[in-house]
Design an enzyme around this catalytic site. Structure first.
Site, PDB file in Angstrom:
ATOM      1  N   GLU A   3       8.481 -15.958  -9.319  1.00 29.64           N
ATOM      2  CA  GLU A   3       7.897 -14.624  -9.101  1.00 29.64           C
ATOM      3  C   GLU A   3       7.354 -14.018 -10.390  1.00 29.64           C
ATOM      4  O   GLU A   3       6.272 -13.445 -10.393  1.00 29.64           O
ATOM      5  CB  GLU A   3       8.971 -13.654  -8.573  1.00 29.64           C
ATOM      6  CG  GLU A   3       9.239 -13.742  -7.091  1.00 29.64           C
ATOM      7  CD  GLU A   3      10.315 -12.761  -6.642  1.00 29.64           C
ATOM      8  OE1 GLU A   3      10.128 -12.116  -5.616  1.00 29.64           O
ATOM      9  OE2 GLU A   3      11.363 -12.639  -7.329  1.00 29.64           O
ATOM     10  N   LYS A  52       6.396  -4.923  -3.679  1.00 29.97           N
ATOM     11  CA  LYS A  52       7.826  -4.620  -3.601  1.00 29.97           C
ATOM     12  C   LYS A  52       8.284  -4.524  -2.157  1.00 29.97           C
ATOM     13  O   LYS A  52       9.359  -4.962  -1.795  1.00 29.97           O
ATOM     14  CB  LYS A  52       8.085  -3.305  -4.338  1.00 29.97           C
ATOM     15  CG  LYS A  52       9.534  -2.844  -4.344  1.00 29.97           C
ATOM     16  CD  LYS A  52      10.346  -3.728  -5.250  1.00 29.97           C
ATOM     17  CE  LYS A  52      11.823  -3.443  -5.210  1.00 29.97           C
ATOM     18  NZ  LYS A  52      12.588  -4.610  -5.684  1.00 29.97           N
ATOM     19  N   TRP A  68      -3.035  -2.826  -1.411  1.00 28.87           N
ATOM     20  CA  TRP A  68      -2.627  -4.222  -1.638  1.00 28.87           C
ATOM     21  C   TRP A  68      -3.431  -5.032  -0.638  1.00 28.87           C
ATOM     22  O   TRP A  68      -3.240  -4.893   0.574  1.00 28.87           O
ATOM     23  CB  TRP A  68      -1.127  -4.345  -1.400  1.00 28.87           C
ATOM     24  CG  TRP A  68      -0.546  -5.671  -1.762  1.00 28.87           C
ATOM     25  CD1 TRP A  68      -0.250  -6.125  -3.013  1.00 28.87           C
ATOM     26  CD2 TRP A  68      -0.143  -6.709  -0.865  1.00 28.87           C
ATOM     27  NE1 TRP A  68       0.299  -7.382  -2.948  1.00 28.87           N
ATOM     28  CE2 TRP A  68       0.374  -7.764  -1.642  1.00 28.87           C
ATOM     29  CE3 TRP A  68      -0.173  -6.867   0.521  1.00 28.87           C
ATOM     30  CZ2 TRP A  68       0.861  -8.942  -1.075  1.00 28.87           C
ATOM     31  CZ3 TRP A  68       0.306  -8.041   1.081  1.00 28.87           C
ATOM     32  CH2 TRP A  68       0.815  -9.062   0.279  1.00 28.87           C
ATOM     33  N   GLU A 128      17.698 -18.531  -5.282  1.00 29.69           N
ATOM     34  CA  GLU A 128      17.341 -17.217  -5.811  1.00 29.69           C
ATOM     35  C   GLU A 128      16.901 -17.332  -7.272  1.00 29.69           C
ATOM     36  O   GLU A 128      15.956 -16.662  -7.702  1.00 29.69           O
ATOM     37  CB  GLU A 128      18.543 -16.263  -5.642  1.00 29.69           C
ATOM     38  CG  GLU A 128      18.386 -14.880  -6.228  1.00 29.69           C
ATOM     39  CD  GLU A 128      17.200 -14.080  -5.693  1.00 29.69           C
ATOM     40  OE1 GLU A 128      16.600 -14.464  -4.673  1.00 29.69           O
ATOM     41  OE2 GLU A 128      16.853 -13.068  -6.327  1.00 29.69           O
ATOM     42  N   ASN A 155      -2.251   2.309   5.634  1.00 29.82           N
ATOM     43  CA  ASN A 155      -1.339   1.199   5.325  1.00 29.82           C
ATOM     44  C   ASN A 155      -1.189   0.365   6.585  1.00 29.82           C
ATOM     45  O   ASN A 155      -1.120   0.923   7.682  1.00 29.82           O
ATOM     46  CB  ASN A 155       0.056   1.714   4.954  1.00 29.82           C
ATOM     47  CG  ASN A 155       0.090   2.345   3.592  1.00 29.82           C
ATOM     48  OD1 ASN A 155      -0.905   2.357   2.877  1.00 29.82           O
ATOM     49  ND2 ASN A 155       1.251   2.871   3.231  1.00 29.82           N
ATOM     50  N   GLY A 156      -1.051  -0.945   6.422  1.00 27.88           N
ATOM     51  CA  GLY A 156      -0.824  -1.790   7.600  1.00 27.88           C
ATOM     52  C   GLY A 156      -2.062  -2.605   7.922  1.00 27.88           C
ATOM     53  O   GLY A 156      -2.967  -2.763   7.096  1.00 27.88           O
ATOM     54  N   HIS A 200      17.600 -37.859  -2.936  1.00 32.31           N
ATOM     55  CA  HIS A 200      16.771 -38.089  -1.745  1.00 32.31           C
ATOM     56  C   HIS A 200      15.321 -37.643  -1.968  1.00 32.31           C
ATOM     57  O   HIS A 200      14.598 -37.406  -1.017  1.00 32.31           O
ATOM     58  CB  HIS A 200      17.374 -37.363  -0.540  1.00 32.31           C
ATOM     59  CG  HIS A 200      18.731 -37.867  -0.186  1.00 32.31           C
ATOM     60  ND1 HIS A 200      18.943 -39.142   0.292  1.00 32.31           N
ATOM     61  CD2 HIS A 200      19.946 -37.299  -0.280  1.00 32.31           C
ATOM     62  CE1 HIS A 200      20.242 -39.334   0.483  1.00 32.31           C
ATOM     63  NE2 HIS A 200      20.870 -38.223   0.141  1.00 32.31           N
ATOM     64  N   ARG A 218       5.622  -0.454  -5.882  1.00 30.20           N
ATOM     65  CA  ARG A 218       5.536  -1.231  -4.646  1.00 30.20           C
ATOM     66  C   ARG A 218       4.542  -2.384  -4.768  1.00 30.20           C
ATOM     67  O   ARG A 218       4.527  -3.264  -3.915  1.00 30.20           O
ATOM     68  CB  ARG A 218       5.111  -0.313  -3.488  1.00 30.20           C
ATOM     69  CG  ARG A 218       6.159   0.728  -3.160  1.00 30.20           C
ATOM     70  CD  ARG A 218       5.563   1.836  -2.326  1.00 30.20           C
ATOM     71  NE  ARG A 218       5.191   1.390  -1.015  1.00 30.20           N
ATOM     72  CZ  ARG A 218       5.926   1.533   0.069  1.00 30.20           C
ATOM     73  NH1 ARG A 218       7.110   2.087  -0.022  1.00 30.20           N
ATOM     74  NH2 ARG A 218       5.499   1.116   1.227  1.00 30.20           N
ATOM     75  N   LYS A 226      13.232 -16.157  -8.585  1.00 31.18           N
ATOM     76  CA  LYS A 226      13.022 -15.210  -9.697  1.00 31.18           C
ATOM     77  C   LYS A 226      12.063 -15.798 -10.715  1.00 31.18           C
ATOM     78  O   LYS A 226      11.152 -15.134 -11.170  1.00 31.18           O
ATOM     79  CB  LYS A 226      14.333 -14.883 -10.420  1.00 31.18           C
ATOM     80  CG  LYS A 226      15.318 -13.973  -9.752  1.00 31.18           C
ATOM     81  CD  LYS A 226      14.914 -12.531  -9.641  1.00 31.18           C
ATOM     82  CE  LYS A 226      14.082 -12.293  -8.419  1.00 31.18           C
ATOM     83  NZ  LYS A 226      14.670 -11.971  -7.193  1.00 31.18           N
ATOM     84  N   CYS A 236       0.811  -1.214   0.000  1.00 29.95           N
ATOM     85  CA  CYS A 236       0.000   0.000   0.000  1.00 29.95           C
ATOM     86  C   CYS A 236       0.845   1.265   0.000  1.00 29.95           C
ATOM     87  O   CYS A 236       1.943   1.290   0.557  1.00 29.95           O
ATOM     88  CB  CYS A 236      -0.874   0.036   1.248  1.00 29.95           C
ATOM     89  SG  CYS A 236      -1.865  -1.416   1.478  1.00 29.95           S
TER      90      CYS A 236
HETATM   91  C1  G6P Z   1       9.153  -8.622  -0.966  1.00 27.04           C
HETATM   92  C2  G6P Z   1       9.777  -8.356  -2.326  1.00 27.04           C
HETATM   93  C3  G6P Z   1      11.056  -9.163  -2.458  1.00 27.04           C
HETATM   94  C4  G6P Z   1      11.992  -8.846  -1.307  1.00 27.04           C
HETATM   95  C5  G6P Z   1      11.330  -9.060   0.042  1.00 27.04           C
HETATM   96  C6  G6P Z   1      12.183  -8.500   1.180  1.00 27.04           C
HETATM   97  O1  G6P Z   1       8.706  -9.925  -0.918  1.00 27.04           O
HETATM   98  O2  G6P Z   1       8.881  -8.699  -3.366  1.00 27.04           O
HETATM   99  O3  G6P Z   1      11.687  -8.841  -3.686  1.00 27.04           O
HETATM  100  O4  G6P Z   1      13.127  -9.652  -1.408  1.00 27.04           O
HETATM  101  O5  G6P Z   1      10.081  -8.382   0.087  1.00 27.04           O
HETATM  102  O6  G6P Z   1      12.250  -7.121   1.017  1.00 27.04           O
HETATM  103  P1  G6P Z   1      13.415  -6.207   1.590  1.00 27.04           P
HETATM  104  O7  G6P Z   1      13.040  -4.816   1.145  1.00 27.04           O
HETATM  105  O8  G6P Z   1      13.385  -6.364   3.079  1.00 27.04           O
HETATM  106  O9  G6P Z   1      14.689  -6.679   0.999  1.00 27.04           O
END
Ligand code: G6P
Length: 611
Positions: free
Chosen positions: A491, A606, A75, A484, A100-101, A507, A27, A488, A2
């Site tokens: 996501e 984000k 959001w 990672e 927000n929150g 395993h 975001r 990616k 948000c």
């Molecule tokens: C969200 C984002 C990720 C990020 C994570 C942690 O899930 O989509 O890309 O890695 O938050 O965010 P930060 O700002 O704490 O690295």
């Protein structure tokens, strides 16, 4: 996640609010709205599901005219993403709020309000706040007092901005667990959840503290009150991190631009922090040397991609600095009975510095007798940075793509600087230290070379576009890189992807291997290569298609079903950073082929400022 924008201005605010929302789009959100008080003190609202552009279209048809307004990108947490649940929320035709929150105790409060005849039109926790504020305003006829009274009854995390038609020149904001800044203009004042939203109108900000309530009013100075209701002078800081104009710079997506920025931002992350042979401990702050000298172990806490950076660092810190290191996701750590050995340094990693779980973990850790806290973060002035004892900025610049790329590789660079700094105090072999420092000096150039594989990786991506699953394998410090890579891919392309340490293959996951399951592996030329090679044979023997990113010196032949993509040799210590890049490019091109929303993938945000 948000976003909030608010303005008490000398001009029509609709465009200021819309531009603020556009700047917060990165975001992640699912709906947007704004409420403006007209000159005859009527409250007008417009909301729309989907992008800010959809809201803009509606406002184009029916503009909201007025000089005081609040706006929001939502959001969804409580209630589906739809227009009724979009903010601002109103109580009758008088009061509007954006939030927000999460309000944790909204259910009993809602029951109480319903019992008193308040009618709810949404499923949100926020609407409770709107009615509570209206009820309180009816009693006191003062918006500031109403907000101060109501926030004292709320549990959870929030940033709020509120307006009321009976006080048409005022907005009141509050911050508890979710960021809020005041933008100080000339004869105008603004509120936002992120300074970036306001950079077109001001570069002067007051960063509110936890529990603060703020009143911005036409013709009056900004008034900040702490949680006890006492007036406080909070300093006004000038934003010095560029004008925040974030454009795609000719690239099709922000993510692609950010991948290609990595040579420059890694150079920026290293600038002034390396001598010929050493990492400069002072980069972590003037007290860092004294703190690091006392450190006996390390706890690293983070979420998402940042957590993966921590996992890589564990290999480095134990191997090169000989310091015991634990890494944990923040949402687990904060609810655990943690045993903290004496002399433990607490390290948080975060791109945004506002991730709710990471921040909560820092606050939880403060009570647990750690030696000190260090934040490795990309956003100066963020809550995490302000609340930590030591901080190192990663200098990646604004990262807009939800899927983190340059923020991750710059975190890794910062963590290698931490490794070398601690290593130096703990008797790391000096020759090895200076070899790694030399390699770091050459890292931007090495990354540029890997980016040259972009075209070839784009072709490779075609093999994935029709697949529903993918498996990533790695060993040692490249296991987190495989994690990672899988993150990616899922996501942004929505392909189900998993990562395993290559030795775990037999395993369980080997059962999944057939011709529909592509397997991606990173095989730099390190001590684990021979073992990795036999894992790859296991995959091949079962008809799995293999894609291997390997050091140019590795003796791995291309064959039917085995594609090898070669990367120039790099010091093995830095290989995890280099091998991240082709995996980023692969996910990107697969997502483009699949036609997904690369920069704002569905359901993701984000910056996750709620638990
Ligand atoms: C969200 C984002 C990720 C990020 C994570 C942690 O899930 O989509 O890309 O890695 O938050 O965010 P930060 O700002 O704490 O690295």
């Amino acid at each position: 996640m948000c976003g909030i924008v608010g303005a008490v201005a000398e001009r029509n605010v609709q465009e200021i609010l819309l531009e603020g929302l556009r700047r917060l789009e990165y975001r992640g959100y699912d709906s947007a709205g704004l409420a403006v008080l007209s000159d005859d003190a009527r409250l007008n609202r417009q909301r729309a599901i989907g992008k800010v552009a959809a809201l803009e279209q509606r406002l184009h048809e029916a503009p909201l005219i007025g000089t005081v307004g609040i706006a929001h990108t939502r959001w969804a947490t409580h209630g589906r993403p739809n227009e009724e649940n979009a903010h601002p929320h109103q109580s009758g035709e008088s009061l509007a709020v954006v939030h927000n929150g999460i309000i944790e105790n909204f259910e009993p409060l809602k029951r109480e309000l319903e019992g008193q005849g308040y009618v709810f039109t949404s499923q949100t926790d926020t609407e409770v706040v709107a009615h509570l504020l209206a009820r309180e305003f009816n009693r006191t006829q003062d918006l500031l007092a109403a907000v101060q009274t109501v926030v004292a009854t709320l549990d959870g995390a929030y940033a709020l901005a509120v307006l009321h038609r009976a006080q048409p020149d005022v907005i009141v904001g509050a911050r508890q667990g979710s960021p809020l800044v005041v933008g100080v203009g000339i004869g105008e004042s603004f509120l936002a959840s992120d300074p970036m939203a306001l950079l077109p109108v001001t570069d002067r900000f007051i960063y509110l503290q936890e529990g603060d309530v703020v009143r911005i009013a036409r013709g009056e100075p900004v008034a900040v009150f702490d949680r006890r209701g006492e007036r406080q002078q909070r300093s006004v800081q000038t934003y010095e991190h560029g004008d925040g104009t974030v454009t795609k710079g000719g690239y099709r997506h922000f993510m692609l631009k950010e991948i290609h920025e990595q040579p420059q931002v890694i150079a920026a992350a290293l600038e002034g922090r390396l001598s010929e042979r050493h990492a400069l401990i002072k980069s972590f702050g003037s007290e860092a040397e004294a703190v690091f000298a006392e450190a006996r172990q390390i706890h690293i806490i983070a979420c998402g991609t940042s957590y993966h950076a921590g996992l890589v660092a564990r290999y480095w810190l134990e191997r090169y600095a000989g310091i015991p290191t634990q890494v944990e996701v923040a949402s687990e750590y904060r609810y655990r009975r943690v045993v903290v050995p004496e002399g433990t340094l607490f390290v948080t990693l975060s791109q945004s510095g506002e991730t709710a779980d990471t921040l909560a973990a820092l606050r939880f850790a403060r009570e647990r007798g750690y030696l000190a806290s260090l934040a490795i973060c990309n956003v100066p002035g963020s809550s995490l940075v302000r609340e930590s004892d030591l901080a190192l900025m990663t200098h990646a610049g604004p990262e807009i793509g939800v899927a983190s790329t340059k923020a991750f590789t710059t975190q890794l660079v910062a963590l290698m600087l931490l490794t070398l700094s601690l290593g130096r105090l703990r008797g790391m072999d000096e020759t090895r230290e200076s070899e790694i420092v030399q390699a770091l000096h050459g890292l931007p150039q090495a990354i540029s070379q890997v980016l040259g594989l972009d075209g070839a990786i784009e072709e490779l991506a075609m093999a994935f576009a029709e697949k529903e699953h993918a498996l990533f394998l790695g060993r040692g410090a490249h296991f987190p890189i495989a994690l990672e890579g899988a993150l990616k891919l899922k996501e942004i392309s929505y392909i189900h992807a998993e990562a395993y340490p290559a030795g775990e293959l037999k395993h369980g996951p080997l059962a999944l291997i057939d011709s529909d399951m592509p397997v991606i592996s990173v095989a730099p030329n390190d001590e684990l290569l021979e073992k990795l090679k036999s894992n790859l044979q296991e995959v091949r023997a079962r008809g799995g298609e293999l894609f291997v990113f390997a050091d140019e010196a590795v003796a791995l032949e291309e064959a039917e079903g085995v594609t090898v993509m070669r990367l120039a040799h790099i010091d093995e210590a830095l290989a995890p950073i280099l091998y991240t890049v082709p995996l980023q490019l692969l996910s990107y091109h697969v997502a483009v082929l699949k036609g997904t929303d690369v920069d704002q993938p569905r359901n993701l945000a984000k910056s996750v400022t709620v638990e």
